[in-house]
Scaffold this motif. Sequence first.
Motif, mmCIF file in Angstrom:
data_model
loop_
_atom_site.group_PDB
_atom_site.id
_atom_site.type_symbol
_atom_site.label_atom_id
_atom_site.label_comp_id
_atom_site.label_asym_id
_atom_site.label_seq_id
_atom_site.Cartn_x
_atom_site.Cartn_y
_atom_site.Cartn_z
ATOM 1 N N ASP A 118 41.417 39.207 32.604
ATOM 2 C CA ASP A 118 40.070 38.801 33.012
ATOM 3 C C ASP A 118 39.586 37.640 32.161
ATOM 4 O OD1 ASP A 118 39.761 40.678 35.053
ATOM 5 O OD2 ASP A 118 39.097 42.216 33.649
ATOM 6 N N TYR B 78 42.515 39.826 27.662
ATOM 7 C CA TYR B 78 41.852 41.120 27.803
ATOM 8 C C TYR B 78 41.529 41.355 29.269
ATOM 9 C CZ TYR B 78 37.520 38.432 28.035
ATOM 10 O OH TYR B 78 36.544 37.541 28.393
ATOM 11 N N SER B 79 41.267 42.611 29.601
ATOM 12 C CA SER B 79 40.910 42.998 30.959
ATOM 13 C C SER B 79 39.857 44.098 30.887
ATOM 14 C CB SER B 79 42.138 43.515 31.700
ATOM 15 O OG SER B 79 41.764 44.021 32.973
ATOM 16 N N PHE B 80 39.020 44.152 31.901
ATOM 17 C CA PHE B 80 38.035 45.232 31.982
ATOM 18 C C PHE B 80 38.579 46.424 32.761
ATOM 19 C CE2 PHE B 80 35.334 41.484 31.259
ATOM 20 C CZ PHE B 80 34.806 41.882 30.049
ATOM 21 N N ASP B 81 39.820 46.332 33.226
ATOM 22 C CA ASP B 81 40.478 47.424 33.940
ATOM 23 C C ASP B 81 41.238 48.282 32.931
ATOM 24 O OD1 ASP B 81 41.915 49.136 35.541
ATOM 25 O OD2 ASP B 81 43.068 47.553 36.542
ATOM 26 N N ARG C 84 34.202 44.983 24.134
ATOM 27 C CA ARG C 84 33.679 45.790 25.235
ATOM 28 C C ARG C 84 34.828 46.269 26.120
ATOM 29 N NH1 ARG C 84 29.468 42.877 26.222
ATOM 30 N NH2 ARG C 84 30.406 41.452 27.703
ATOM 31 N N ALA C 85 35.813 45.406 26.375
ATOM 32 C CA ALA C 85 36.969 45.793 27.186
ATOM 33 C C ALA C 85 37.741 46.923 26.511
ATOM 34 C CB ALA C 85 37.881 44.584 27.406
ATOM 35 N N HIS C 86 37.973 46.823 25.192
ATOM 36 C CA HIS C 86 38.704 47.872 24.483
ATOM 37 C C HIS C 86 37.917 49.181 24.401
ATOM 38 C CE1 HIS C 86 41.574 44.787 23.409
ATOM 39 N NE2 HIS C 86 42.370 45.750 23.002
ATOM 40 N N VAL D 204 33.043 40.403 24.507
ATOM 41 C CA VAL D 204 33.655 41.016 25.679
ATOM 42 C C VAL D 204 35.014 41.636 25.371
ATOM 43 C CG1 VAL D 204 32.430 39.598 27.363
ATOM 44 C CG2 VAL D 204 34.587 38.797 26.443
ATOM 45 N N TYR D 205 35.745 41.086 24.413
ATOM 46 C CA TYR D 205 37.034 41.647 24.009
ATOM 47 C C TYR D 205 36.830 43.077 23.505
ATOM 48 C CZ TYR D 205 41.502 41.857 21.448
ATOM 49 O OH TYR D 205 42.733 42.198 20.975
ATOM 50 N N ASN E 268 35.850 50.205 26.637
ATOM 51 C CA ASN E 268 35.920 50.747 27.986
ATOM 52 C C ASN E 268 37.229 51.515 28.191
ATOM 53 O OD1 ASN E 268 35.047 51.090 30.716
ATOM 54 N ND2 ASN E 268 36.449 49.464 31.310
#
Length: 96
Positions: free
Chosen positions: A58, A67-70, A25-27, A22-23, A29
């Motif tokens: 998040d 990390y964040s998905f924003d 995936r966040a970057h 997910v880390y 994004n």
Amino acid sequence: MLEDAVLSCGNHPPADGRTPGVYGRAHRNVRRERGNPGACACGRPGAEWAFNDDTPPDGFTVGGYPYSFDPAAYAPVCIRCHRRAARRPRGTEALF
């Protein structure tokens, strides 16, 4: 099947440049939404996107990195500032 598995030591991306989980995936994004990073607050060209500690995360990596998905939760930084920020204790004054 494990043929697409990506193994990594800590938070460093594998040699092929892919960042697992997910880390990563966040970057990805952030880069997809905002493109390449602009200038760092220090005036150097931005080379990476870094999580801005003013934003609630998040989640955290196993190594404790937030990390964040924003995409708005990230700031463009040069490599030097990003490494310096990663070494400071969480909860201290943000560098960017």
